[in-house]
Structure formats: C-alpha cells, structure tokens
Design an enzyme around this catalytic site. Structure first.
Site, mmCIF file in Angstrom:
data_model
loop_
_atom_site.group_PDB
_atom_site.id
_atom_site.type_symbol
_atom_site.label_atom_id
_atom_site.label_comp_id
_atom_site.label_asym_id
_atom_site.label_seq_id
_atom_site.Cartn_x
_atom_site.Cartn_y
_atom_site.Cartn_z
ATOM 1 N N PRO A 1 3.046 -3.346 -4.560
ATOM 2 C CG PRO A 1 2.184 -1.388 -3.652
ATOM 3 C CD PRO A 1 3.383 -1.942 -4.318
ATOM 4 C CE LYS B 1 -0.236 -12.675 -3.928
ATOM 5 N NZ LYS B 1 -1.214 -13.247 -3.007
ATOM 6 C CE1 TYR C 1 -6.845 -6.050 -6.708
ATOM 7 C CE2 TYR C 1 -4.773 -4.844 -6.901
ATOM 8 C CZ TYR C 1 -5.593 -5.729 -6.222
ATOM 9 O OH TYR C 1 -5.141 -6.300 -5.049
ATOM 10 C CG HIS D 1 -13.089 -9.339 -0.024
ATOM 11 N ND1 HIS D 1 -12.831 -8.204 -0.732
ATOM 12 C CD2 HIS D 1 -13.819 -8.947 1.045
ATOM 13 C CE1 HIS D 1 -13.373 -7.156 -0.139
ATOM 14 N NE2 HIS D 1 -13.976 -7.585 0.962
ATOM 15 C CE1 TYR E 1 -6.649 -10.694 -3.970
ATOM 16 C CE2 TYR E 1 -5.109 -9.572 -5.424
ATOM 17 C CZ TYR E 1 -6.048 -9.535 -4.417
ATOM 18 O OH TYR E 1 -6.379 -8.326 -3.831
HETATM 19 P P1 FAS Z 1 8.816 -3.956 8.032
HETATM 20 O O1 FAS Z 1 9.549 -2.971 7.169
HETATM 21 O O2 FAS Z 1 7.352 -3.872 8.208
HETATM 22 O O3 FAS Z 1 9.455 -3.985 9.502
HETATM 23 C C1 FAS Z 1 10.857 -3.844 9.681
HETATM 24 C C2 FAS Z 1 11.089 -3.298 11.075
HETATM 25 O O4 FAS Z 1 12.498 -3.243 11.285
HETATM 26 C C3 FAS Z 1 10.556 -1.874 11.225
HETATM 27 O O5 FAS Z 1 9.728 -1.793 12.372
HETATM 28 C C4 FAS Z 1 11.830 -1.023 11.391
HETATM 29 O O6 FAS Z 1 11.644 0.035 12.318
HETATM 30 C C5 FAS Z 1 12.829 -2.034 11.929
HETATM 31 N N1 FAS Z 1 14.227 -1.694 11.610
HETATM 32 C C6 FAS Z 1 14.722 -1.260 10.431
HETATM 33 N N2 FAS Z 1 16.058 -1.063 10.544
HETATM 34 C C7 FAS Z 1 16.400 -1.399 11.823
HETATM 35 C C8 FAS Z 1 17.617 -1.403 12.550
HETATM 36 N N3 FAS Z 1 18.760 -1.018 11.978
HETATM 37 N N4 FAS Z 1 17.594 -1.799 13.845
HETATM 38 C C9 FAS Z 1 16.425 -2.193 14.436
HETATM 39 N N5 FAS Z 1 15.228 -2.206 13.797
HETATM 40 C C10 FAS Z 1 15.238 -1.811 12.507
HETATM 41 N N6 FAS Z 1 2.272 -5.141 1.367
HETATM 42 C C11 FAS Z 1 1.094 -5.643 0.967
HETATM 43 O O7 FAS Z 1 0.922 -6.865 0.984
HETATM 44 N N7 FAS Z 1 0.091 -4.807 0.545
HETATM 45 C C12 FAS Z 1 0.247 -3.455 0.556
HETATM 46 O O8 FAS Z 1 -0.660 -2.722 0.192
HETATM 47 C C13 FAS Z 1 1.460 -2.883 0.982
HETATM 48 N N8 FAS Z 1 1.635 -1.526 1.018
HETATM 49 C C14 FAS Z 1 2.839 -1.027 1.445
HETATM 50 C C15 FAS Z 1 3.059 0.359 1.513
HETATM 51 C C16 FAS Z 1 4.288 0.871 1.939
HETATM 52 C C17 FAS Z 1 4.515 2.368 2.006
HETATM 53 C C18 FAS Z 1 5.333 -0.004 2.300
HETATM 54 C C19 FAS Z 1 6.699 0.519 2.729
HETATM 55 C C20 FAS Z 1 5.124 -1.378 2.238
HETATM 56 C C21 FAS Z 1 3.881 -1.894 1.826
HETATM 57 N N9 FAS Z 1 3.636 -3.272 1.788
HETATM 58 C C22 FAS Z 1 2.454 -3.786 1.385
HETATM 59 C C23 FAS Z 1 4.658 -4.193 2.167
HETATM 60 C C24 FAS Z 1 4.670 -4.295 3.665
HETATM 61 O O9 FAS Z 1 3.419 -4.632 4.140
HETATM 62 C C25 FAS Z 1 5.768 -5.246 4.027
HETATM 63 O O10 FAS Z 1 5.735 -6.403 3.214
HETATM 64 C C26 FAS Z 1 5.732 -5.675 5.477
HETATM 65 O O11 FAS Z 1 5.729 -4.546 6.281
HETATM 66 C C27 FAS Z 1 6.951 -6.554 5.715
HETATM 67 O O12 FAS Z 1 7.098 -6.728 7.068
HETATM 68 P P2 FAS Z 1 8.561 -6.830 7.700
HETATM 69 O O13 FAS Z 1 9.367 -7.793 6.913
HETATM 70 O O14 FAS Z 1 8.348 -7.031 9.150
HETATM 71 O O15 FAS Z 1 9.249 -5.403 7.430
HETATM 72 C C1 PHB Z 2 -4.754 -2.233 0.620
HETATM 73 O O1 PHB Z 2 -5.908 -2.418 1.026
HETATM 74 O O2 PHB Z 2 -3.955 -1.446 1.193
HETATM 75 C C2 PHB Z 2 -4.274 -2.992 -0.588
HETATM 76 C C3 PHB Z 2 -5.029 -4.030 -1.075
HETATM 77 C C4 PHB Z 2 -4.584 -4.730 -2.186
HETATM 78 C C5 PHB Z 2 -3.400 -4.375 -2.797
HETATM 79 C C6 PHB Z 2 -2.623 -3.328 -2.297
HETATM 80 C C7 PHB Z 2 -3.068 -2.632 -1.185
HETATM 81 O O3 PHB Z 2 -2.966 -5.053 -3.901
#
Ligand code: FAS
Ligand code: PHB
Length: 393
Positions: free
Chosen positions: A296, A300, A204, A76, A387
C-alpha cells in the site's frame, strides 16, 4: 434441484472491482449477476484505501457515483517524504498538473452499492462453493449455493473480481497460470482516530525505527500507519504505545501538531507484491486484487483495480457492439500497466521501510536516494507522475 439463471456477465466479487464493473456495464445496458461470499455490511465495513487517482475519480464520474466524492473528498496537490526528520514535499500539481483525491475506499464502496441497489442489480450475498465451469466452451457457467439452494449462472463471460483469496484465479490451469511474488518482511499496523490530521497533506516517513504514514479520511478523521513486525498482534499495541512510536518516527517537527486520542479501528496488514499472468482464460477475465497485489506504500491497490475494470468494461461493451479487438487485447494491455505500477509500489516500499536484512550500505543507498529526490526536479517528477496515476494505456 438446481435453479439456472441466465445473464450476460457473471461477476464474482462485490468489492470495488466487481461493483464498478457491474455499474459500467449496466450503464451500457449489459446485464450482470454479482456474487459475494460476504454481505454488503461486511464489505462496506472493510477499511482499506484512502487516496484516489484522477483516473479513478473519472471512472466514478462515468459510473455516475461521484457526487458525494466531489462534496466530501479532499483534493491534495502534494505529499511529503520524510527521512530521519528531513522533509521533502512532492509537488504533484506543480510537477504534473494533476492532483489526487482523499476519499476512503469504504465511501467508494458505499456509493457504488447505493447506486447498484437503486437500479435493482441482482446480488447473491453469503454464497458458498462458487465454481466457474466450461471457461473455454464459449458458454461458461458459475455454480454456487445460496441459502441452501444450488444455483447455476449461465453467461457469456465471467469476471473474476474476487480478490487475492478468491476462486477465479484458481480456475486457470496451473500449466497456464504464471505467478510472481515478493513478500515483505514486515506489516503495517493501521489505526483510525477521530482527531484532525497531523498535517494537511500525507507524510510518508522513513525513520531508523521504521516506516510511518500520516494519512486522513476528512478534516476530523485521521488514518495513521507504522511498520511493524509480522509477528506483532494488535493486542501488543496499546494506543499509548502507538502514539509514542508514531510521533518518534514522524520526527518532532512533523509531530508537533499531533492530536492523539482513542483509536476506533486497529489492524495489521501484511505487504506483498504479486502478479498473476495471464488475466484472461477463455471467457474468464480477472480484474483487481484477483490478479495482482501491491504494497500500500504507493496508494495503488484500489486505483489499479479501477484501471483494470475501466479497460475490461470497454472491451465487453465493444464486444456486444461487435468489436472484440480491445477484449482480445485486455490481458496484454492491462499487464503492461500492472507491472509499471508494481515497480513504483516496490520502489517506494524499498525506499521508505527499514529492512531487517539491510546492511549499512543499503541504509546509505536509501539516504542517497532521498537526497537525490530532494535535490532533483526530474527525480521528484518521476515519483509524482506515478503517484497521480500513469496513463490508462
Ligand atoms: P476486494 O478484495 O476488495 O474484493 C473482493 C471481493 O470478493 C470481496 O468482497 C470478497 O468477499 C469476495 N470474494 C472472495 N472470494 C470469493 C468467492 N469465492 N466467492 C464470492 N466472492 C468472493 N489499496 C490502496 O490503494 N491503498 C491502501 O491503503 C490499501 N490498504 C489495504 C489494506 C488491506 C488490509 C488490504 C487487504 C488491501 C488494501 N488495499 C489498499 C488494496 C485494496 O484497496 C484493494 O486493492 C481493493 O480492495 C481491490 O478491490 P477488489 O479487486 O474488488 O478486491
Ligand atoms: C490511507 O489513507 O489508508 C492510505 C493512503 C496512502 C497510502 C496507503 C494508505 O499509500
């Protein structure tokens, strides 16, 4: 009877941070053990991020897991900001010479798992009672139970990649750890639908009824969000109600091509800004959501996690080659970038959402900020350079 395993780096968490770190270290011949309290299917099933910075694409190329990304990802060159129906395109390519890649975190996680399994990585899934020990001793350990067996991993370093609700951050003494947090007074209701995206780029939108985001996963699968009350539940949001609200907030012009349908995923996520300092304690290093959370809005979260991992992997690889300079500087180097990304995510969230506490003055400030962005190349370039991703250091 406790079974003891030896490795060089024990990684807690098999999300994107833990998986990427394990892969980058494996490529350098460094042995890891990866623990997760869930299993692979559960981790791959989480629907989260959708936009990758160039730096993240580069990291996945370095890890050797970017083949499908380049086949299926969608580059994009820009995205749009909409304000009460007025639209302004942020020309990423024109303003920065860079683009972003639309490719879901779900797919990134699958690609990393495939490679890790193919290379025989040692995983322990569905673990319980994970506890880091002796983090300042020079010979840390991580104990846990797995299928009823007590296991202890003896290692050189522990990587806390266990997300916001993990145990690693809690292992840093309260008199050492400093945390900073802003909880937003709303959430995001997200849906996934197998319909072509309403627009070829992300939109957005800030509407007087609230924020909306039109994103996608492919040419035939769309990912849409609307700001909702924290007290809302998905049960209160039928597809019909969602589509009506989403179209209203996008505005008639942008919503003209909206193709609705039955959603196959619907969830509500809270929004917070959070940072924990330091990101190192003895031989424990935090990376990703274990150390920081961003709303989100700026796309980032995943990209920030990848940037941490790139710098942590570099530090650990150089350590085993006899040079500790980057490892010793890890927390300071990463936090300098984390705070800049926190700023951008907070700024864009503040601009694009309706805050219940906002007075008519703040509402005018949002409108003035949007009109400034739309009229100033310098202002748009500032949004664009954040971005596409700030430099790694
Ligand atoms: P994660 O949370 O992905 O992974 C952590 C892992 O550790 C999990 O698998 C968990 O099971 C494990 N864990 C936890 N406690 C533990 C323990 N005690 N023992 C062993 N394992 C354990 N980011 C974006 O850039 N764009 C988005 O749109 C976006 N939307 C999101 C929506 C939601 C609902 C959430 C929660 C996050 C969103 N994020 C988004 C952020 C997300 O993408 C995170 O930045 C990303 O998953 C980070 O990755 P990790 O640091 O690996 O953490
Ligand atoms: C998504 O595609 O899930 C998405 C993209 C951009 C954002 C947040 C979420 O800023």
């Amino acid at each position: 009877m406790t079974r003891t395993i030896k490795t060089q780096v024990c990684i807690i968490g098999a999300g994107p941070s833990g998986l990427l770190l394990s892969q980058l270290l494996a490529n350098a011949g460094i042995d890891t053990v990866v623990l997760d309290r869930k299993d692979r299917a559960y981790i791959e099933g989480r629907i989260r991020a959708g936009v990758l910075e160039q730096g993240t694409v580069t990291a996945l190329e370095e890890a050797g897991v970017a083949e499908r990304l380049h086949r299926e990802g969608i580059p994009h060159d820009g995205f749009e900001l909409a304000f009460d129906g007025a639209r302004h395109r942020i020309d990423l390519a024109g303003l920065t010479g860079k683009s972003v890649m639309v490719y879901g975190q779900t797919e990134v996680t699958k690609d990393l798992f495939d490679k890790r399994f193919a290379q025989g990585q040692q995983f322990f899934f569905n673990v319980e009672d994970v506890t880091p020990h002796a983090l300042k001793s020079g010979a840390p350990q991580v104990s846990f139970t797995h299928e009823g067996e007590d296991i202890t991993v003896s290692c050189d370093y522990v990587a806390g990649c266990d997300g916001y609700h993990g145990v690693s951050r809690q292992a840093i003494p309260k008199d050492v750890l400093k945390t900073f947090e802003r909880v937003y007074p709303f959430g995001w209701l997200g849906i996934m639908v197998d319909q072509p995206p309403v627009n070829h780029e992300l939109i957005y939108a800030n509407h007087q009824r609230g924020f909306a985001l039109a994103s996608m996963r492919s040419e035939t699968r769309s990912r849409y969000y609307i700001q909702c009350d924290l007290s809302d539940s998905v049960e209160e949001w039928s597809d019909d109600r969602f589509w009506e609200e989403f179209a209203t907030r996008l505005g008639p012009d942008a919503a003209a091509n909206l193709q609705t349908g039955a959603s196959f995923e619907k969830s509500i996520a809270p929004l917070r800004s959070f940072v924990a300092e330091p990101m190192r304690y003895g031989n424990l290093f935090l990376a990703g959501d274990a150390a920081h959370i961003v709303p989100p809005t700026g796309a980032k979260g995943l990209n920030l996690a990848v940037a941490d991992v790139r710098l942590l992997a570099r530090g650990l690889i150089e350590h085993y080659a006899g040079n500790d300079a980057h490892l010793d500087a890890y927390s300071q180097t990463v936090l300098a970038r984390v705070w800049k990304v926190e700023r951008f995510s907070w700024q864009l969230s503040t601009l694009m959402h309706q805050f219940p506490e906002n007075s008519p003055f703040e509402a005018r400030m949002q409108k003035a900020e949007f009109e400034y962005l739309a009229s100033s190349e310098a202002a748009s370039r500032s949004i664009a350079e954040n971005y596409v991703g700030l430099p790694l250091e």
